[in-house]
Write an enzyme that holds these catalytic residues in place. Structure first.
Site, PDB file in Angstrom:
ATOM      1  N   PRO A   2      -2.360  -0.826   8.751  1.00 25.00           N
ATOM      2  CA  PRO A   2      -2.219  -2.255   8.449  1.00 25.00           C
ATOM      3  C   PRO A   2      -0.850  -2.591   7.860  1.00 25.00           C
ATOM      4  O   PRO A   2      -0.453  -2.057   6.829  1.00 25.00           O
ATOM      5  CB  PRO A   2      -3.331  -2.515   7.432  1.00 25.00           C
ATOM      6  N   GLU A   3      -0.115  -3.445   8.550  1.00 28.32           N
ATOM      7  CA  GLU A   3       1.141  -3.973   8.027  1.00 28.32           C
ATOM      8  C   GLU A   3       1.038  -5.485   8.121  1.00 28.32           C
ATOM      9  O   GLU A   3      -0.024  -6.034   8.393  1.00 28.32           O
ATOM     10  CB  GLU A   3       2.319  -3.389   8.797  1.00 28.32           C
ATOM     11  N   LYS A  51       0.860  -8.264   2.736  1.00 29.73           N
ATOM     12  CA  LYS A  51      -0.247  -7.385   3.104  1.00 29.73           C
ATOM     13  C   LYS A  51      -1.536  -7.759   2.371  1.00 29.73           C
ATOM     14  O   LYS A  51      -2.512  -6.999   2.403  1.00 29.73           O
ATOM     15  CB  LYS A  51       0.116  -5.934   2.810  1.00 29.73           C
ATOM     16  N   ASN A 165       5.061   1.399   6.751  1.00 32.24           N
ATOM     17  CA  ASN A 165       5.735   2.639   7.114  1.00 32.24           C
ATOM     18  C   ASN A 165       6.163   2.693   8.573  1.00 32.24           C
ATOM     19  O   ASN A 165       7.183   3.292   8.910  1.00 32.24           O
ATOM     20  CB  ASN A 165       4.821   3.826   6.789  1.00 32.24           C
ATOM     21  N   ARG A 253       5.818   9.341   2.121  1.00 27.82           N
ATOM     22  CA  ARG A 253       5.351   8.785   3.384  1.00 27.82           C
ATOM     23  C   ARG A 253       6.078   9.455   4.546  1.00 27.82           C
ATOM     24  O   ARG A 253       7.293   9.678   4.469  1.00 27.82           O
ATOM     25  CB  ARG A 253       5.602   7.274   3.436  1.00 27.82           C
TER      26      ARG A 253
END
Length: 267
Positions: A2-3, A51, A165, A253
């Site tokens: 999810p972005e 977000k 990311n 990440r």
């Protein structure tokens, strides 16, 4: 993952199913708000903010939720079987006569007064998909700490809201610099182009879960330039894409880049 684009589409679908309708079911399965009951109230709107998701109800109350890495909201026709995961992963249920919205694995679920929404989202920078989007301010925020690595600066939602990311790696590739390059070393004009590119990509993807940043190439099935493509050929030069972890020590990440096409330090 999810972005900002995924959250925008989630909000759009929740709004279509819930807004303007009276709740016949309201269930928050988190200890702090387990006794809250808004049945009988009308859902006013569902709004994305970076977000974050803000579901507003009559009576000046807002349900704030965040998907983080693997949370999701699913919308079902009334009476349909829920299939988003086992029952113990459900954190919220909002239902009306036509639809039921079920929140799975949500790490953030809290009920706020609408007047207090800034406590949850007031720290965010300009929202790439919001009415407050301001590319000049976002670029200035990005450059505020010249020694900070580009990848970390892009992920900092206080600079601009909506980058995750995947887009971090893709944007650095498109800018031809590594995610570890200090933002103060970006060539003139690149920060502004990065903001324009980020806005264009999220706008292009906000109505689909099937995210795509690469629109041309030899392989039409390839959707991303470098993210998730460790060891595969770079679409520009054919060199193997590399992967390393990047972070500030609190959270690492996975980060992808081409060692030939992208200049700057590496992880």
């Amino acid at each position: 993952m999810p972005e900002g684009d995924t959250v925008w589409l989630t909000a759009h679908r929740l709004h279509a199913a819930l807004a303007g309708r009276v709740l016949t079911r309201f269930d928050l399965r988190v200890p702090r708000f387990a006794t809250a009951d808004l049945t009988g109230r009308t859902v006013l709107d569902v709004t994305p903010r970076g977000k974050h998701l803000l579901t507003r109800f009559e009576g000046a109350l807002t349900l704030h939720s965040h998907l983080r890495m693997d949370g999701s909201w699913r919308v079902y026709e009334a009476g349909a079987r829920w299939d988003g995961g086992p029952a113990h992963q459900i954190r919220a249920v909002l239902g009306n006569a036509a639809h039921t919205a079920v929140g799975y694995r949500l790490p953030v679920v809290e009920l706020l007064r609408t007047a207090d929404e800034n406590q949850a989202v007031g720290h965010l920078g300009p929202d790439l998909l919001g009415p407050d989007w301001d590319p000049a301010r976002a670029a200035a925020n990005l450059l505020a700490d010249p020694a900070r690595a580009l990848g970390e600066a892009l992920l900092d939602q206080r600079n601009l809201a909506g980058i995750g990311n995947v887009y971090k790696s893709e944007l650095a590739f498109l800018a031809r610099v590594t995610p570890w390059l200090p933002v103060g070393d970006l060539p003139a004009g690149v920060p502004e182009r990065l903001m324009a590119t980020a806005h264009r990509l999220l706008e292009a993807n906000k109505r689909r879960f099937d995210r795509r940043t690469m629109t041309s190439g030899l392989d039409p099935a390839q959707k991303l330039y470098v993210y998730g493509r460790e060891g595969r050929p770079c679409p520009r030069c054919g060199s193997p894409v590399r992967r390393a972890d990047q972070g500030d020590g609190s959270r690492e990440r996975p980060t992808y880049w081409c060692p030939h096409c992208q200049s700057g330090p590496t992880g």
